[in-house]
Design an enzyme around this catalytic site. Structure first.
Site, PDB file in Angstrom:
ATOM      1  N   GLU A  35       0.827  -1.206   0.000  1.00  0.00           N
ATOM      2  CA  GLU A  35       0.000   0.000   0.000  1.00  0.00           C
ATOM      3  C   GLU A  35       0.865   1.262   0.000  1.00  0.00           C
ATOM      4  OE1 GLU A  35      -3.260   0.410  -0.281  1.00  0.00           O
ATOM      5  OE2 GLU A  35      -3.564  -1.747  -0.511  1.00  0.00           O
ATOM      6  N   CYS A 189     -12.051   1.405 -15.722  1.00  0.00           N
ATOM      7  CA  CYS A 189     -12.495   2.790 -15.485  1.00  0.00           C
ATOM      8  C   CYS A 189     -11.276   3.695 -15.307  1.00  0.00           C
ATOM      9  CB  CYS A 189     -13.397   2.821 -14.246  1.00  0.00           C
ATOM     10  SG  CYS A 189     -14.345   4.352 -14.060  1.00  0.00           S
ATOM     11  N   CYS A 196     -15.641   1.685 -21.336  1.00  0.00           N
ATOM     12  CA  CYS A 196     -17.007   1.547 -20.823  1.00  0.00           C
ATOM     13  C   CYS A 196     -17.712   0.299 -21.346  1.00  0.00           C
ATOM     14  CB  CYS A 196     -17.818   2.790 -21.167  1.00  0.00           C
ATOM     15  SG  CYS A 196     -17.209   4.285 -20.339  1.00  0.00           S
ATOM     16  N   CYS A 199     -17.090  -2.620 -19.144  1.00  0.00           N
ATOM     17  CA  CYS A 199     -17.306  -2.401 -17.710  1.00  0.00           C
ATOM     18  C   CYS A 199     -18.552  -3.153 -17.223  1.00  0.00           C
ATOM     19  CB  CYS A 199     -17.463  -0.913 -17.428  1.00  0.00           C
ATOM     20  SG  CYS A 199     -17.711  -0.538 -15.670  1.00  0.00           S
ATOM     21  N   CYS A 205     -24.197   2.858 -14.637  1.00  0.00           N
ATOM     22  CA  CYS A 205     -23.291   4.001 -14.454  1.00  0.00           C
ATOM     23  C   CYS A 205     -23.956   5.277 -14.958  1.00  0.00           C
ATOM     24  CB  CYS A 205     -21.984   3.747 -15.198  1.00  0.00           C
ATOM     25  SG  CYS A 205     -20.825   5.131 -15.123  1.00  0.00           S
TER      26      CYS A 205
END
Length: 369
Positions: A35, A189, A196, A199, A205
Site C-alpha cells: 500500500e 475505469c 465503458c 465495464c 453508471c
C-alpha cells in the site's frame, strides 16, 4: 446510491489481478508495504522494488532496525522518498508501540507515519477481515463516475460525501470488494479513455448514461509548475572517486546521497528561475561563483572543467532544471569523509540511495554527464 458490490465481486472473480505478489497472502507487513509503495506509483513500477525490499527487509523488526541508508538505497528510483522514511518510522512504532503487530483498529492504524485512512483500511480489511472502506484514486474514480458526481473531488465536502458513499457500498467481504474496485479503476475505469463497453457497471453508471464518462472526475485547471535551477558538481579525486553529499532528512531528496549542488550565485539549491532569466548560463562569472562556493563549502581546491547541456527533472510541485559541472581536485588535498560528505568509487556510488537524476548522471558518466 447505486449498489455495485455483487456485480464487482463477480467481475473480479473472473478478471481481477489475482497474481499480484502482495495478494498471495494476508500478512499485514507485506500488505502495508504494498500500500505504501503504490501511493503515487504504478503497479508495474512497484513490483521489482517490492520484491527486493521484502527480500532484504522481510518484517517489521528488520525494517525498524535497518540503517536509513539501506532503506533509501532499496527505495532509490521509486521516488517520493518521504514514503521510505515514514515507512521506517512506522515500522519502528509498530515494534515499540504495538508489540510488532500492525494495530487492529482504524483509529490506531492512522497514527502511524505515512498511513492515511485508505491505507489503514486496506490493510485492516485484507489482514484482519474487517469491513473497512477504501478510497484510493481508483476507487474514487469508479464512485464518481458511477454516481455522476460533478463536484471537485479535492474539496473537503466532496471527500466527506465520497467516504460516506464508499462506507455504505462496502460489503462484509471488504477484502475482495476493495481489490475489485481498485482493479476496475486500474483496468477498465481508467483516468483517460475508460473502456465503458467492457465495464460490468455500464448499465448502471450514471456518467455513461449521460455521455460524460470522459468528463468525470472534474479537473481544476492547474497553474504552471514553477521552475527551479541548480548546478550539480561531478568532482573526481586523484584516485578516481566521486564525492557525494548526503541531503538533510527533510526537504527535496531527504536522506539521499546526491552530487553537491549550488545555484549560479553560489547560494542554496535550488533557486527559483523563469524563462526570462538564464541562471544556468555558462559564463566566467558563473564559473567563478560556483568554484568559490564549492571550494569554500567542501574544503577542496577545485578546477571546474566542462558544463554539460541542461537537463530537466519533474517533481510533483515544480520542475527542476540543472546542469552537471565536471571538476577535478588540484593538488593532493581532498575533502575528508564525514557524515554528510563521502568519497565513493563509481560502482559503489550506484549502490547508494540516489535521486533519479544523479543516478542517471553517474550511469552515463562514460559518455558525458
Amino acid at each position: 446510491m447505486i449498489p455495485i458490490a455483487e456485480t464487482l465481486l463477480d467481475w473480479y472473480a473472473c478478471h481481477g489481478r489475482h497474481d499480484l505478489p502482495w495478494r498471495q497472502n494476508r500478512d499485514p507487513y507485506q500488505l502495508w508495504l504494498a500500500e505504501i509503495m503504490l501511493q503515487q506509483t504504478q503497479v508495474e513500477s512497484a513490483k521489482p522494488y517490492y520484491a527486493r525490499f521484502l527480500q532484504a527487509l522481510p518484517n517489521w523488526q528488520a525494517l525498524a532496525a535497518a540503517p536509513q541508508d539501506r532503506v533509501l538505497a532499496l527505495w532509490s528510483g521509486l521516488g517520493y522518498y518521504a514514503r521510505a522514511r515514514n515507512a521506517q518510522r512506522a515500522a519502528q512504532e509498530v515494534v515499540t508501540r504495538f508489540g510488532g503487530h500492525f494495530p487492529n483498529t482504524l483509529e490506531a492504524a492512522v497514527t502511524l507515519p505515512g498511513v492515511g485512512r485508505s491505507t489503514a483500511a486496506a490493510v485492516l480489511a485484507s489482514a484482519y477481515g474487517q469491513r473497512q472502506a477504501i478510497l484510493d484514486a481508483n476507487a474514487r474514480r469508479v464512485l464518481i463516475r458511477s454516481h455522476a458526481i460533478e463536484a471537485d473531488p479535492k474539496v473537503s465536502a466532496t471527500q466527506q460525501w465520497l467516504w460516506t458513499l464508499a462506507s455504505a457500498l462496502t460489503p462484509e467481504d471488504a477484502h475482495g470488494y476493495n481489490q475489485a474496485i481498485q482493479d476496475l479503476g486500474a483496468l477498465i475505469c481508467t483516468p483517460r479513455q475508460p473502456r465503458c463497453t467492457a465495464c460490468p457497471l455500464v448499465n448502471r453508471c450514471l456518467a455513461h448514461a449521460q455521455g460524460r464518462s470522459h468528463a468525470l472526475p472534474v479537473t481544476v485547471n492547474k497553474a504552471p509548475k514553477p521552475q527551479r535551477c541548480a548546478f550539480f558538481l561531478l568532482v573526481v579525486d586523484t584516485e578516481g572517486q566521486i564525492l557525494l553529499e548526503k541531503r538533510p532528512d527533510s526537504g527535496i531528496w531527504g536522506g539521499l546521497w546526491c552530487l553537491p549542488q549550488a545555484a549560479s550565485d553560489g547560494g542554496a539549491f535550488p533557486i527559483l528561475c523563469s524563462d526570462t532569466l538564464h541562471p544556468l548560463e555558462d559564463t566566467p562569472a558563473v564559473r567563478q561563483s560556483l568554484q568559490a562556493a564549492w571550494s569554500r563549502r567542501l574544503g577542496l581546491n577545485l578546477q571546474l572543467k566542462a558544463l554539460e547541456e541542461e537537463q530537466q527533472h519533474v517533481f510533483t510541485h515544480f520542475q527542476l532544471r540543472f546542469r552537471c559541472v565536471h571538476a577535478r581536485v588540484l593538488g593532493s588535498a581532498v575533502a575528508d569523509s564525514s557524515a554528510t560528505l563521502r568519497w565513493y568509487r563509481p560502482a559503489d556510488a550506484l549502490t547508494q540511495g540516489l535521486p533519479t537524476p544523479v543516478r542517471r548522471i553517474l550511469r552515463d558518466r562514460s559518455g558525458g554527464c
